[in-house]
Design an enzyme around this catalytic site. Structure first.
Site, short mmCIF file in Angstrom:
data_model
loop_
_atom_site.label_atom_id
_atom_site.label_comp_id
_atom_site.label_asym_id
_atom_site.label_seq_id
_atom_site.Cartn_x
_atom_site.Cartn_y
_atom_site.Cartn_z
N LYS A 178 1.09 -1.24 0.03
CA LYS A 178 -0.13 0.01 0.04
C LYS A 178 1.07 1.34 0.00
O LYS A 178 1.61 1.39 1.10
CB LYS A 178 -1.05 0.00 1.11
CG LYS A 178 -2.03 1.11 1.02
CD LYS A 178 -2.71 1.48 2.17
CE LYS A 178 -1.89 2.68 2.89
NZ LYS A 178 -1.92 3.95 2.02
N GLU A 253 10.65 1.36 9.84
CA GLU A 253 11.71 2.46 9.66
C GLU A 253 10.96 3.92 10.03
O GLU A 253 10.21 4.32 9.10
CB GLU A 253 12.01 2.47 8.21
CG GLU A 253 13.50 3.11 8.04
CD GLU A 253 13.24 4.66 7.57
OE1 GLU A 253 12.97 5.34 8.63
OE2 GLU A 253 13.30 4.74 6.64
N CYS A 287 13.92 10.76 6.26
CA CYS A 287 13.97 10.53 7.46
C CYS A 287 15.47 10.62 8.18
O CYS A 287 15.44 10.72 9.27
CB CYS A 287 13.79 8.73 7.52
SG CYS A 287 14.42 7.87 6.54
N GLU A 388 10.43 15.60 15.03
CA GLU A 388 11.16 15.54 13.63
C GLU A 388 10.01 16.50 12.76
O GLU A 388 8.73 16.72 13.11
CB GLU A 388 10.38 14.35 13.03
CG GLU A 388 10.93 14.16 11.51
CD GLU A 388 10.79 12.70 10.91
OE1 GLU A 388 11.82 12.23 10.46
OE2 GLU A 388 9.87 12.16 11.07
O1 TXE Z 1 2.90 9.55 7.30
P1 TXE Z 1 2.45 8.17 7.73
P2 TXE Z 1 2.30 10.94 6.95
C1 TXE Z 1 6.95 11.36 9.13
C2 TXE Z 1 7.10 12.82 9.00
C3 TXE Z 1 5.69 13.31 8.67
C4 TXE Z 1 4.84 12.60 9.34
C5 TXE Z 1 3.58 12.36 8.77
O2 TXE Z 1 7.51 13.54 10.10
O3 TXE Z 1 5.69 14.86 8.95
O4 TXE Z 1 5.60 11.27 9.48
O5 TXE Z 1 3.53 11.92 7.39
C6 TXE Z 1 -0.05 4.64 6.02
N1 TXE Z 1 -2.14 1.70 9.47
N2 TXE Z 1 7.27 10.54 7.98
O6 TXE Z 1 1.11 11.10 7.88
O7 TXE Z 1 0.90 8.46 8.47
C7 TXE Z 1 -0.18 5.80 5.08
O8 TXE Z 1 -1.46 5.57 4.23
C8 TXE Z 1 -1.56 1.42 8.44
C9 TXE Z 1 8.55 9.97 8.24
O9 TXE Z 1 2.35 11.02 5.48
O10 TXE Z 1 3.33 7.35 8.74
C10 TXE Z 1 1.03 5.80 4.56
O11 TXE Z 1 1.31 4.82 3.40
N3 TXE Z 1 -0.99 2.29 7.73
C11 TXE Z 1 8.93 9.15 7.06
C12 TXE Z 1 2.19 5.29 5.34
O12 TXE Z 1 1.59 4.90 6.42
C13 TXE Z 1 -1.39 3.64 7.79
C14 TXE Z 1 8.35 9.14 5.77
C15 TXE Z 1 3.01 6.61 5.89
O13 TXE Z 1 2.10 7.46 6.53
C16 TXE Z 1 -2.04 3.96 8.95
C17 TXE Z 1 6.98 9.76 5.75
C18 TXE Z 1 -2.73 2.80 9.74
N4 TXE Z 1 -3.34 3.22 10.89
C19 TXE Z 1 6.58 10.52 6.88
N5 TXE Z 1 -1.85 5.25 8.97
C20 TXE Z 1 10.09 8.24 7.01
N6 TXE Z 1 10.32 7.56 7.90
O14 TXE Z 1 10.87 8.27 6.07
C21 TXE Z 1 -1.38 5.77 8.02
N7 TXE Z 1 -0.77 4.63 7.20
#
Ligand code: TXE
Length: 495
Positions: A178, A253, A287, A388
Site C-alpha cells: 500500500k 523504519e 527520514c 521531527e
Molecule cells: O505519514 P504516515 P504521514 C513522518 C514525517 C511526517 C509524518 C507524517 O515526520 O511529517 O511522518 O507523515 C500509512 N495503518 N514521516 O502522515 O501516516 C499511510 O497511508 C496502516 C517519516 O504521511 O506515517 C502511508 O502509506 N498504515 C517518514 C504510510 O502509512 C497507515 C516518511 C506513511 O504514512 C496507517 C513519511 C494505519 N493506521 C513521513 N495510517 C520516514 N520514516 O521516512 C497511515 N498509514
C-alpha cells in the site's frame, strides 16, 4: 477542465476498481492542483488482495519456482526498471514534487536492490547441526513467512517500497503493497513491470487508499504474516500495536532528528556542503535529514555565516527542471506542519537567520514551497530540536568539546542517523562508536546502498533494510530432526 487520469488497483494480476466505487484526488505539489484520481481501497479490497497473495503463496507457479528461478525473475525486473527509470522518476516528481535530478538518480539505482537480493535468493543456506544425540540428524531450513504487508510513505515511494519488495520476494513471500495516499501513481505504474518480468499473478498486489482505512485493514488482516512499514513514528506505533494483536513480526523504519556534528578541525567547505545536503536536499523530507546541526563554539559564527550564504543561493522552482535545487513540500498538511514548527521555534526563542516562511518567489507560483530555514540559538530541549519537522528547517546548537557533542547528539528519542565532520581519524572512530544511531556518516552525508544495513536505534524503528541481514527478516527458521535409530526408546522422557 480536462478529465484527470483515473487509476485502478492491481490485485491477483488484474486491474480492478475499488469495491466501494470511490476515488480521491492526487495533487501535484508544484502547482497545488489535482492531476490524477486514485482508487479509495477499503476492507473488501484489502481482503481481495490478501486472499490473492495468500493463494499465490500457497499454490500455483510461485512456490514451485526454485530460489534460482526467483532470483532470475528479480534480475529481469531490475533490467526493466533500469529501462523505465526516467519515466518512473517523472511520475514521482509530478506526484511528490521532489527534484527530477534526485528522483532520476534514485530510480536508476533501484535496480541494484533487485539484482542484489535476486542474487541472494539461492544463497540462503540452512545448517547441518552437529547435534548432541546419537543416531540423530538435525538440519535447519529458512522458509518464507507468507503474505507480507508493505506500507510505504510519500517521500521516496519506489525506493522505500523496493527496500521491502526485493528481500520479501527473494525470500519467497508474496506481497500486498500500500503506497501513501499522497503518492500512489508511480507504484501503480511500477507494478506493470512485475507483470512484464513474468511474476505470477497474485505475487505482488497494490492496494491504494487512506492509511486509517486500507492501511489499517491490511495490517490487521489475519492472513498477513509480516508487516514492513516506513512512515511517521505515531503511525508506526499504531501499526506495531495492530500487528501485535496477530503476533506478526514487524520491520519499522520511522523518523529521526539526526545530529550533523561539525568539529573545529573540519574541512569547512566540505562540511558546509554536507550540512546543506543533510537538510535542504529533498526539501528536508527525508527520514535521515540532518536537522540538528551541532557546531563547535570556536567556529560557530564563521560556519553559520558560510552556511547561510550558501543556502541563500538555493534555486527554488519547478522540480522537473534539472537546475532546481529545492523543490516544493510534497503535501499541503506537511507544508502546514513545517510552518507550524517554524512558529514554534520562534516562540521558543530561537533566532531565525534564514527563511522562516512560505516561499513567495515568482518561480514558486501556487506551489507548496517553504524557504530554506535556519535557526540559531537553539537549545537541545526545545521542541524544534526534539521533534521531527520533515522539512527544510535546520536547528543550530553550539557545543564545547567532544563529550558535550556526544551528550547533545544522544539526548534525543530518535536514533536513525548522524554525521561527523572532522579531520581526525581517532575522533571519527571514537565519536562514531559512541553515537546512538543506526547509521553514522563521517565526512559525508545521505549515502545509502543495497549492500549496507539501514535502520534505527531507539524510537527510529525496528529491524534493518538492505544488506544481507535484511532478508532474514522475511524468513523463519525450521529445525528438522531425523532419527536413524531402529527403535523408539522410552516414550515418557524428553529426547
Ligand atoms: O505519514 P504516515 P504521514 C513522518 C514525517 C511526517 C509524518 C507524517 O515526520 O511529517 O511522518 O507523515 C500509512 N495503518 N514521516 O502522515 O501516516 C499511510 O497511508 C496502516 C517519516 O504521511 O506515517 C502511508 O502509506 N498504515 C517518514 C504510510 O502509512 C497507515 C516518511 C506513511 O504514512 C496507517 C513519511 C494505519 N493506521 C513521513 N495510517 C520516514 N520514516 O521516512 C497511515 N498509514
Amino acid at each position: 477542465m480536462s478529465e484527470l487520469a483515473k487509476y485502478q488497483m492491481y490485485i491477483g494480476g488484474e486491474w480492478v476498481d475499488p469495491v466501494g466505487g470511490e476515488w480521491f484526488d492526487s495533487f501535484n505539489p508544484y502547482t497545488g492542483q489535482p492531476w490524477a484520481r486514485m482508487p479509495r481501497g477499503g476492507e473488501a479490497d484489502v481482503d481481495r488482495a490478501v486472499t490473492a497473495a495468500d493463494d499465490a503463496f500457497s499454490g500455483g507457479d510461485w512456490p514451485a519456482l526454485s530460489p534460482s528461478q526467483r532470483g532470475a525473475l528479480l534480475r529481469r525486473l531490475g533490467d526493466l526498471i533500469a529501462e523505465n527509470a526516467q519515466s518512473l522518476a517523472e511520475i514521482e516528481v509530478r506526484d511528490n514534487g521532489k527534484l527530477i535530478a534526485e528522483m532520476a538518480a534514485q530510480l536508476s539505482y533501484v535496480p541494484q536492490w533487485y539484482y542484489y537480493f535476486g542474487g541472494l535468493a539461492d544463497k540462503i543456506e540452512g545448517a547441518v547441526i552437529p547435534i548432541d544425540k546419537p543416531e540423530t540428524f538435525n538440519y535447519t531450513r529458512h522458509e518464507p513467512l507468507g503474505v507480507v504487508a508493505a506500507i510505504s510513505p510519500w517521500n521516496s515511494p519506489l525506493l522505500l517500497a523496493t527496500w521491502k519488495l526485493a528481500p520479501a520476494l527473494a525470500a519467497g513471500n508474496t506481497v500486498v503493497l500500500k503506497p501513501s495516499e499522497f503518492t500512489s501513481a508511480s507504484t501503480l505504474e511500477f507494478v506493470k513491470l512485475f507483470e512484464q518480468a513474468g511474476f505470477p499473478p497474485g505475487v505482488v498486489n497494490i492496494i491504494t487508499g487512506f492509511g486509517h482505512e486500507a492501511g489499517a485493514a491490511l495490517v490487521s488482516h489475519p492472513k498477513v504474516a509480516k508487516v514492513a512499514f516506513t512512515g511517521g513514528e505515531m503511525t508506526g506505533q499504531k501499526v506495531y500495536q495492530a500487528a501485535a494483536v496477530g503476533l506478526k513480526p514487524v520491520t519499522l523504519e520511522l523518523g529521526g532528528k539526526s545530529p550533523n556534528i561539525v568539529f573545529d578541525d573540519t574541512a569547512m567547505e566540505n562540511a558546509v556542503k554536507g550540512v546543506i545536503s543533510g537538510i535542504f536536499a529533498a526539501t528536508g523530507q527525508t527520514c535521515i535529514a540532518g536537522s540538528r546541526l551541532l557546531v563547535q563554539n570556536s567556529i560557530h559564527n564563521e560556519f553559520v555565516d558560510r552556511l547561510v550564504d550558501f543556502a541563500a543561493t538555493a534555486r527554488m522552482g519547478d522540480p522537473q527542471s534539472m537546475d532546481t535545487q529545492v523543490g516544493p513540500v510534497t503535501t499541503l498538511p506537511q507544508m502546514e506542519k513545517i510552518l507550524g514548527y517554524i512558529d514554534i521555534a520562534k516562540d521558543e526563542g530561537a533566532e531565525c537567520v534564514l527563511g522562516g516562511h512560505r516561499a513567495q518567489r515568482p518561480e514558486c507560483g501556487e506551489g507548496w514551497f517553504v524557504e530554506p530555514t535556519v535557526f540559531t540559538g537553539v537549545r537541545n530541549d526545545m521542541r524544534i530540536a526534539r521533534e521531527e519537522v520533515f522539512g527544510p528547517v535546520l536547528s543550530v546548537i553550539p557545543f564545547d568539546d567532544e563529550e558535550d557533542a556526544i551528550a547533545i547528539a544522544n539526548d534525543n528519542p530518535y536514533g536513525l542517523a548522524a554525521g561527523v565532520w572532522t579531520q581526525s581519524i581517532k575522533r571519527a572512530i571514537e565519536v562514531s562508536n559512541r553515537l546512538q544511531a543506526g547509521t553514522v556518516w563521517v565526512n559525508t552525508y545521505r549515502a545509502v546502498s543495497y549492500l549496507s544495513p539501514f535502520g534505527g536505534y531507539k524510537r527510529s524503528g525496528l529491524g534493518r533494510e538492505s544488506g544481507k541481514q535484511a532478508i532474514m527478516d522475511y524468513l523463519q527458521t525450521k529445525s528438522v530432526w531425523i532419527s536413524t535409530s531402529d527403535e523408539v526408546p522410552n516414550p515418557f522422557i524428553l529426547r
